[in-house]
Enzyme design. Structure first.
Site, PDB file in Angstrom:
ATOM      1  N   CYS A  23      -3.310   2.272   3.434  1.00  0.00           N
ATOM      2  CA  CYS A  23      -3.413   2.799   2.100  1.00  0.00           C
ATOM      3  C   CYS A  23      -1.836   3.530   2.019  1.00  0.00           C
ATOM      4  CB  CYS A  23      -4.599   3.744   2.052  1.00  0.00           C
ATOM      5  SG  CYS A  23      -4.389   5.172   2.886  1.00  0.00           S
ATOM      6  N   ASN A  26      -2.640   7.352   4.308  1.00  0.00           N
ATOM      7  CA  ASN A  26      -3.171   7.330   5.517  1.00  0.00           C
ATOM      8  C   ASN A  26      -4.204   8.344   5.952  1.00  0.00           C
ATOM      9  OD1 ASN A  26      -2.503   6.599   9.424  1.00  0.00           O
ATOM     10  ND2 ASN A  26      -4.120   6.075   7.994  1.00  0.00           N
ATOM     11  N   CYS A  28      -7.109   9.309   3.618  1.00  0.00           N
ATOM     12  CA  CYS A  28      -8.328   9.261   2.788  1.00  0.00           C
ATOM     13  C   CYS A  28      -8.902   7.930   2.948  1.00  0.00           C
ATOM     14  CB  CYS A  28      -7.996   9.323   1.119  1.00  0.00           C
ATOM     15  SG  CYS A  28      -7.543  11.065   0.807  1.00  0.00           S
ATOM     16  N   ARG A  29      -8.205   6.731   2.184  1.00  0.00           N
ATOM     17  CA  ARG A  29      -9.097   5.499   2.152  1.00  0.00           C
ATOM     18  C   ARG A  29      -8.887   4.808   3.558  1.00  0.00           C
ATOM     19  NH1 ARG A  29      -5.858   3.458  -2.872  1.00  0.00           N
ATOM     20  NH2 ARG A  29      -4.115   5.034  -1.688  1.00  0.00           N
ATOM     21  N   SER A  30      -7.831   4.683   4.087  1.00  0.00           N
ATOM     22  CA  SER A  30      -7.496   3.856   5.124  1.00  0.00           C
ATOM     23  C   SER A  30      -8.450   4.371   6.641  1.00  0.00           C
ATOM     24  CB  SER A  30      -6.149   3.266   5.403  1.00  0.00           C
ATOM     25  OG  SER A  30      -5.264   4.404   5.747  1.00  0.00           O
ATOM     26  N   ASP A 140      -7.889   5.570  -5.327  1.00  0.00           N
ATOM     27  CA  ASP A 140      -7.402   6.743  -4.780  1.00  0.00           C
ATOM     28  C   ASP A 140      -8.038   8.030  -4.982  1.00  0.00           C
ATOM     29  OD1 ASP A 140      -5.728   8.601  -3.510  1.00  0.00           O
ATOM     30  OD2 ASP A 140      -3.806   8.191  -3.859  1.00  0.00           O
TER      31      ASP A 140
HETATM   32  P1  4NP Z   1      -4.901   7.837   0.598  1.00  0.00           P
HETATM   33  O1  4NP Z   1      -4.687   9.030  -0.415  1.00  0.00           O
HETATM   34  O2  4NP Z   1      -3.545   6.735   0.361  1.00  0.00           O
HETATM   35  O3  4NP Z   1      -5.997   7.021   0.454  1.00  0.00           O
HETATM   36  O4  4NP Z   1      -4.656   8.346   1.876  1.00  0.00           O
HETATM   37  C1  4NP Z   1      -3.451   9.804  -0.778  1.00  0.00           C
HETATM   38  C2  4NP Z   1      -3.258  10.669   0.239  1.00  0.00           C
HETATM   39  C3  4NP Z   1      -2.314  11.419  -0.036  1.00  0.00           C
HETATM   40  C4  4NP Z   1      -1.258  11.156  -1.169  1.00  0.00           C
HETATM   41  C5  4NP Z   1      -1.591  10.105  -2.118  1.00  0.00           C
HETATM   42  C6  4NP Z   1      -2.946   9.535  -1.776  1.00  0.00           C
HETATM   43  N1  4NP Z   1      -0.205  12.080  -1.498  1.00  0.00           N
HETATM   44  O5  4NP Z   1       0.408  11.839  -2.387  1.00  0.00           O
HETATM   45  O6  4NP Z   1       0.354  12.910  -0.653  1.00  0.00           O
END
Ligand code: 4NP
Length: 172
Positions: A23, A26, A28-30, A140
């Protein structure tokens, strides 16, 4: 009489199948997908034959544990993702991992650019393994409300079943 030497054809050492979820951050989703898929793989008895990992396309959260909301939502379903740490995806991952699963279209485009020529067959959108849901992306949840993490878990659980089925068909 000619003596024939029969050389037994060596069976290649069974190498585990390697699966990488990707994702943006790294956190939340992955990591959620890593935890859900590993749990499924272990439950189905393939824990020693399928290696699972996750990474992010961006460097914001290298070394960080998963977001506390992602940890809490996973824990509600009996999945502990607290020990994971963020890392950034790299070009060599396309040689090390057999299946590279992007969570959304942006991640996919980023990975397609990073991917060495000839390795594109390894890259997929995770939601392609849950065609019944009719969604191409895992949304997201980072900036959204609390139930976003449950939605992510529901979608990933469904896609994980489809992904494991595909891996078993192709590799076992
Ligand atoms: P992820 O979510 O891609 O599912 O881990 C996010 C985590 C952090 C951010 C964006 C999306 N960020 O902008 O810091």
């Amino acid at each position: 009489m000619e003596i024939q030497t029969v050389v037994a054809k060596a069976k290649p050492k069974d190498r585990p199948v390697r699966v990488l979820f990707v994702c943006l951050g790294n956190i939340c989703r992955s990591p959620t997908a890593e935890g859900v898929f590993r749990t499924l793989v272990e439950k189905q008895g393939y824990g020693d034959r399928i290696v699972v990992d996750s990474a992010g396309t961006h460097a914001y959260h290298i070394g960080s544990p998963p977001d506390a909301r992602a940890q809490a939502a996973a824990r509600q379903r009996g999945i502990d993702i607290s020990g994971q740490r963020g890392r950034r995806v790299q070009r060599d991952d396309f040689r090390a991992y057999d299946y590279v699963l992007a969570m959304d279209e942006d991640n996919y485009e980023h990975l397609a650019t990073l991917c060495p020529p000839g390795e594109r067959r390894r890259l997929h959108l995770l939601m392609d393994f849950a065609p019944g849901l009719g969604q191409r992306e895992v949304p997201d949840p980072y900036y959204g409300g609390g139930d976003g993490f449950d939605t992510v878990l529901d979608m990933i659980e469904t896609a994980s079943e489809g992904l494991l089925t595909r891996i078993l068909e192709e590799r076992f």
